[in-house]
Design a protein around this motif. Structure first.
Motif, PDB file in Angstrom:
ATOM      1  N   GLU A 230       0.814  -1.216   0.000  1.00 50.26           N
ATOM      2  CA  GLU A 230       0.000   0.000   0.000  1.00 50.26           C
ATOM      3  C   GLU A 230       0.850   1.270   0.000  1.00 50.26           C
ATOM      4  N   GLN A 231       2.185   1.126   0.099  1.00 47.13           N
ATOM      5  CA  GLN A 231       3.086   2.271   0.146  1.00 47.13           C
ATOM      6  C   GLN A 231       3.774   2.466  -1.209  1.00 47.13           C
ATOM      7  N   THR A 232       3.609   3.639  -1.814  1.00 46.56           N
ATOM      8  CA  THR A 232       4.258   3.940  -3.086  1.00 46.56           C
ATOM      9  C   THR A 232       5.743   4.210  -2.884  1.00 46.56           C
ATOM     10  N   LEU A 233       6.556   3.654  -3.770  1.00 42.23           N
ATOM     11  CA  LEU A 233       8.003   3.865  -3.758  1.00 42.23           C
ATOM     12  C   LEU A 233       8.412   4.468  -5.095  1.00 42.23           C
ATOM     13  N   VAL A 234       9.076   5.620  -5.057  1.00 38.41           N
ATOM     14  CA  VAL A 234       9.549   6.295  -6.266  1.00 38.41           C
ATOM     15  C   VAL A 234      11.057   6.101  -6.391  1.00 38.41           C
ATOM     16  N   LEU A 235      11.490   5.578  -7.537  1.00 42.47           N
ATOM     17  CA  LEU A 235      12.909   5.428  -7.863  1.00 42.47           C
ATOM     18  C   LEU A 235      13.261   6.472  -8.907  1.00 42.47           C
ATOM     19  N   ALA A 236      14.185   7.347  -8.575  1.00 48.20           N
ATOM     20  CA  ALA A 236      14.548   8.453  -9.466  1.00 48.20           C
ATOM     21  C   ALA A 236      16.062   8.540  -9.581  1.00 48.20           C
TER      22      ALA A 236
END
Length: 364
Positions: A219-225
């Protein structure tokens, strides 16, 4: 009349500014170039930046520029000009294979890490160790960006006679940048914000641990940038194969979108296996964000007591560390303490320490 002292800054054949070495080179270069008029007036110093022609001018008009060429890996004859030789040459990182111009009087090299100890097989480590030893033996001084890197040099190169100076990196404060969301940004319905990771994705960044965290916390969004790399495609394929719909990619960002991500994330994740310094965690701290690091290599030195640390990389255990850290940092005064820690890593301070070392070498 005081004779002019010519100082060369070797950035090498740099292709972009989106990774750690690019950020270091650009920010240190800008901080040094800002001092160029004063250095010319007070010390008769002239700075010259050695980098591809397409980047000439990026550090302003008060400095000189030298072209790069592949042949400079063996012989650099671009300088002297009209009989003038460079008094000092600073190679900004150990991956720069281009030589200093013929006749340069003194040379300094910055060592960012000995990550080959962690990334290469046993059959290649000795060869890389000999290469570093040979390069640094030819320098008049070396700079290590952390005490951790200096300790690695002392342990791995015990016969090295070149003096080593520790100068911590700066880290860019992006809080004053005009923030814009990434071009393809879209809110995720039902998401409780996002956790952020920024790096030039590579196996040493331990991206697999982040994917394990994403799997344990659907349920937790993870952003890889960060900067694109060949390994990025591998990670994207792993995300698709594991069906991790809560993992998103935003690559090759300018400062506006990057600042927006720092400002809007819940916390910053950096479970790297091997770092000489680690700029992104300090960038996140400038926004008062909770930062979660591995305990490996230089990261405890840089993160200090305000960061939180992963003792292992099991997804469920990492989730517990992040949830506890976010709760702790919600307390009054915690964000201010995090920002205060970040401020000690300024590029102005970093440039001043480099100039002090240049002065010591030029007066010797």
């Amino acid at each position: 009349m005081t004779p002019v002292r010519h100082i060369g800054l070797g950035l090498g054949r740099i292709r972009h500014w989106h990774d750690g070495l690019g950020e270091f080179s650009r920010q240190l270069g800008l901080a040094l170039a800002e001092q160029a008029p004063r250095l010319a007036e007070e010390r008769a110093w002239r700075l010259h930046f050695h980098l591809p022609r397409r980047w000439h001018g990026v550090f302003g008009e008060a400095v000189g520029y030298l072209d790069t060429d592949t042949t400079q890996r063996w012989l650099h004859v671009q300088w002297p000009v009209r009989g003038v030789r460079l008094d000092l040459w600073h190679t900004l990182h150990q991956h720069n294979r281009l030589r200093a111009p013929i006749g340069t009087r003194q040379q300094i090299e910055t060592v960012h890490d000995l990550n080959f100890l962690h990334a290469k097989g046993p059959d290649k480590i000795d060869r890389y160790r000999r290469t570093v030893q040979r390069r640094l033996q030819q320098r008049d001084a070396a700079i290590a960006i952390t005490h951790h890197v200096a300790a690695d040099l002392a342990r791995e190169l015990p016969t090295l006679a070149t003096p080593v100076r520790v100068i911590h990196n700066g880290a860019t404060d992006l809080t004053g940048v005009v923030q814009t969301p990434p071009a393809d940004w879209a809110e995720v319905p039902g998401s409780a914000g996002f956790l952020l990771h920024i790096s030039r994705m590579a196996p040493t960044k331990n991206i697999e641990a982040l994917l394990a965290l994403a799997a344990a916390w659907p349920e937790q969004t993870l952003v890889l940038a960060g900067a694109s790399s060949p390994y990025t495609e591998t990670v994207q394929r792993q995300v698709a194969e594991r069906g991790l719909s809560n993992v998103r990619f935003h690559l090759d960002l300018d400062e506006g979108p990057k600042a927006w991500l720092y400002a809007h994330c819940r916390g910053f994740l950096f479970p790297s296996f091997a770092e000489g310094f680690g700029l992104p965690p300090i960038e996140a701290m400038h926004f008062g964000k909770s930062v979660f690091l591995s305990r490996l290599t230089s990261l405890p030195e840089v993160g200090g007591e305000v960061a939180h640390y992963f003792d292992g990389f099991d997804g469920a255990a990492m989730r517990a560390v992040v949830e506890a850290g976010l709760q702790r940092d919600a307390a009054p005064g915690r964000a201010d303490a995090i920002r205060l820690h970040a401020r000690q890593f300024s590029w102005t301070r970093c440039a001043a320490e480099h100039l002090n070392l240049y002065a010591e070498r030029l007066s010797g």
